[in-house]
Write a protein that holds these residues in place. Sequence first.
Motif, short mmCIF file in Angstrom:
data_model
loop_
_atom_site.label_atom_id
_atom_site.label_comp_id
_atom_site.label_asym_id
_atom_site.label_seq_id
_atom_site.Cartn_x
_atom_site.Cartn_y
_atom_site.Cartn_z
N ALA A 129 0.08 -1.15 60.86
CA ALA A 129 0.23 -0.27 61.84
C ALA A 129 1.61 0.39 62.35
CB ALA A 129 -0.52 -0.51 63.17
N GLN A 130 2.51 -0.75 61.99
CA GLN A 130 4.13 -0.39 62.25
C GLN A 130 4.58 0.48 61.17
OE1 GLN A 130 4.95 -0.46 65.26
NE2 GLN A 130 5.86 -2.50 65.80
N ASN A 131 4.02 0.26 60.09
CA ASN A 131 4.53 1.11 58.75
C ASN A 131 4.15 2.52 58.63
OD1 ASN A 131 5.60 -1.26 57.58
ND2 ASN A 131 3.95 -1.57 56.07
N ARG A 132 3.22 2.82 59.66
CA ARG A 132 2.79 4.08 59.87
C ARG A 132 3.61 4.73 60.93
NH1 ARG A 132 -3.78 4.75 58.19
NH2 ARG A 132 -3.29 3.80 56.15
N MET A 133 3.54 3.96 62.27
CA MET A 133 3.77 4.54 63.57
C MET A 133 5.28 4.37 63.86
SD MET A 133 0.61 3.88 65.85
CE MET A 133 0.54 2.07 65.85
N ASN A 134 5.87 3.13 63.72
CA ASN A 134 7.21 2.93 64.13
C ASN A 134 8.16 3.61 63.31
OD1 ASN A 134 9.82 1.01 63.72
ND2 ASN A 134 8.81 0.06 65.63
N PRO A 135 9.07 4.36 63.89
CA PRO A 135 10.01 5.22 63.19
C PRO A 135 10.88 4.61 62.06
CG PRO A 135 10.76 5.02 65.59
CD PRO A 135 9.41 4.41 65.42
N LEU A 136 11.29 3.25 62.58
CA LEU A 136 12.26 2.56 61.62
C LEU A 136 11.41 2.04 60.42
CD1 LEU A 136 14.71 0.51 63.59
CD2 LEU A 136 15.29 2.12 61.94
N GLN A 137 10.33 1.43 60.59
CA GLN A 137 9.68 0.72 59.60
C GLN A 137 9.05 1.92 58.68
OE1 GLN A 137 8.12 -3.29 61.95
NE2 GLN A 137 6.94 -2.59 60.24
N ALA A 138 8.44 3.09 59.36
CA ALA A 138 8.15 4.11 58.58
C ALA A 138 8.88 4.50 57.56
CB ALA A 138 7.59 5.28 59.40
N GLU A 139 10.47 4.58 57.78
CA GLU A 139 11.25 5.03 57.03
C GLU A 139 11.67 3.98 55.83
OE1 GLU A 139 11.61 8.32 56.54
OE2 GLU A 139 10.39 8.62 58.22
N GLN A 140 11.33 2.79 56.03
CA GLN A 140 11.70 1.87 55.11
C GLN A 140 10.98 2.07 53.66
OE1 GLN A 140 10.38 -1.88 56.93
NE2 GLN A 140 12.38 -2.69 56.47
N GLY A 141 11.60 1.69 52.52
CA GLY A 141 10.78 1.76 51.17
C GLY A 141 9.71 0.96 51.12
N ARG A 142 8.94 1.38 49.87
CA ARG A 142 7.78 0.12 49.88
C ARG A 142 8.09 -1.19 49.78
NH1 ARG A 142 2.63 0.81 48.33
NH2 ARG A 142 1.74 -0.76 46.86
N TRP A 143 9.19 -1.59 48.93
CA TRP A 143 9.34 -2.73 48.91
C TRP A 143 10.10 -3.59 50.36
CZ3 TRP A 143 7.15 -5.35 45.35
CH2 TRP A 143 7.12 -4.67 43.96
N GLY A 144 10.68 -2.74 50.90
CA GLY A 144 11.16 -3.21 52.36
C GLY A 144 9.92 -3.45 53.29
N GLN A 145 9.12 -2.45 53.37
CA GLN A 145 7.91 -2.71 53.99
C GLN A 145 7.11 -4.03 53.77
OE1 GLN A 145 5.69 1.12 53.77
NE2 GLN A 145 6.67 2.13 55.47
N LEU A 146 6.92 -4.00 52.39
CA LEU A 146 6.27 -5.29 51.96
C LEU A 146 6.90 -6.62 52.30
CD1 LEU A 146 4.99 -4.08 48.47
CD2 LEU A 146 3.43 -4.47 50.69
N GLY A 147 8.31 -6.36 52.13
CA GLY A 147 8.98 -7.81 52.37
C GLY A 147 8.88 -7.79 53.87
N THR A 148 9.04 -6.99 54.80
CA THR A 148 8.76 -7.24 56.14
C THR A 148 7.45 -7.65 56.54
OG1 THR A 148 10.43 -5.43 56.75
CG2 THR A 148 8.88 -6.17 58.52
N MET A 149 6.50 -7.09 56.04
CA MET A 149 5.12 -7.76 56.14
C MET A 149 4.93 -9.20 55.93
SD MET A 149 1.42 -6.19 54.45
CE MET A 149 1.75 -4.60 55.20
#
Length: 628
Positions: free
Chosen positions: A144-164
């Motif tokens: 949800a945050q990868n879609r809605m949170n302005p900071l996480q939405a602008e992370q690269g794919r690998w950044g999002q996967l790392g955070t997750m």
Amino acid sequence: MSFLASGSNYIIAMILFTLLTKILLLPIGIWTQKNGIKMVQMRPYLNLIKVKHFGDKDTIADETAALYKAKKYHPLLGTLPLIIQIIILLGIIDVVKIPEYAGLTAADMLVGKIDFALYPYQAGGLYWCMPLLAGLSSFILSIAQNRMNPLQAEQGRWGQLGTMAMSVGISLALGAYVLAGVGAYWISSNLLAILQQSVLNLIINPRKHIDQKLLEESRLKLEELENVGADGKKARHDPNAAREKADYKRFFSVANKHLVFYSENNGFYKYFENIIEYLLDHSNVTIHYITSDPRDSIFEKAEGNSRIRGYYIGEKKLITLMMKMDADMVVMTMSDLENYHIKRSYVRKDIEYVYLFHYPLSTHMVLHTGALDHYDTILCVGEFQIPEIRKQEELYHLPEKKLIMCGYGQLEKLQKQYDAMEPPVRTCRKILVAPSWQEDNILDSCIDDLLRELMGKGNHIVVRPHPEYVKRYGKRMENVVSRYADYTGDDLEFELDFTSNTSIFDSDLVVTDWSGTAFEFSFVTGKPAVFINTPMKVNNPDYEKLGIEPQEIRLRDKVGISLDTEDIIGCNGRIQQLMEHQEEYIRKNLALRDTLIANYGHSGEIGGKYIIDSLQRRIEARKAAQGK
């Protein structure tokens, strides 16, 4: 919490407590939302700082800090919600561990068969559901945050996967190694955070405050730089990394460098050769020669001459080196200085940047728009380039460059090789097919029609593709060769070894599309060329604004003939006519060459003298300034 928890409503109490904290902390959530949007708003400018100062970590850090200060942003402030979450979590741990703090009894901690005051890793059994549910709630929140949170939405794919991965890992650990009641709070907090983010997006919609177009453009520019020299693949280890590091350090350890040459690879030395030979014979200047090819022949030459110093610097490291360049003069055949990743020096503003052509024709169609704008001096091939360059300066309000009528040393070198060749002995006409590597070249558009027309008619045909075509489109080349596997021999051969130019200059005629090889062939041998009118090679879509016809177009029907692709059928007859008038073409083409190409046979002397004189003027001016 004691009132809500009485009657074994512990889970309801935990959810309501979590909801209450989310509501009370909504102002901090709004502040965090604004802070996150501000960070995303700054990201294009941060990307452009990295582009402008690529590889210069100190300058990037300074410029980033200056931007943060100007925007009143501090990255550590983004950790405030996490700190508050930790404080609440510690309070929850105390309440669950000692329920009397909240007016609860041990019975209040029981929900069915689950005792929320136990540790799942010790209790086992159904209690293992707690870490699994905690991890699942974190996984759902991350999506949800990868879609809605302005900071996480602008992370690269690998950044999002790392955070997750980190978030899910922490949740699994918390669910297993803290009290079950704390795990219940963590699960409800994760799920209610999704609702909180939805509310925040309604209050402050990120889409209204973020320039997505600018963000994407800056990201693409940075990615382009980061992929320089990667050839589409990230090498695990560069065997020349230590050598590059040592050469980089050695280059900057030399003070008072006067003259630097840069070569993209080993094949570019031939364009500098005449000038460098003149400099070695008529001056005492040291040649600092940077190359991005670890196998460049310059290193062998440097072993035999102490005045040549070779340095291997890869394409990515070159970006930083050029920004820190400290020499009086830099000579290159690389166009588009300052337009892409290679910039003029930030350290010295008085460096003279000199451009040397590796193509003997016009400046405004094949070269990119603005390709020569940031050079100080151009060593011109011939008079015809002067009005082209001056007109571009006028149109785009550019400062006037020094234009030195130099010539074209590569053509002179080829001339010497050709003059030294023994006249070929053959029983049939030899035709060289030399396509370019641009889109829709002869190999991709009409090679079959051409070969069917020429084969079996007393011709020996040599197909010599451009080396870049073989490098980029090897499979296509293999397909062409395999189609004619049964026909190669006296009629047809494919030349894929580019170490020699013999096959070019012992041919009777060359067939090409937009390759410069045809003009080199006709200007050295005088023999005619046949040009197939495939789509033009145009890197500057505004070239017609100059009102000057490029030589690439003007000369096609002068050094030979040009044919549309539909006229290929029947072209053997046209070729026969050209052969019957070969002597006439030889006289005409050699006269045309002497008209177009300046100082034929003396370009190294002209270019070398200019470099020596310019360096001497700089040295004398510096001495005069120091004497005042």
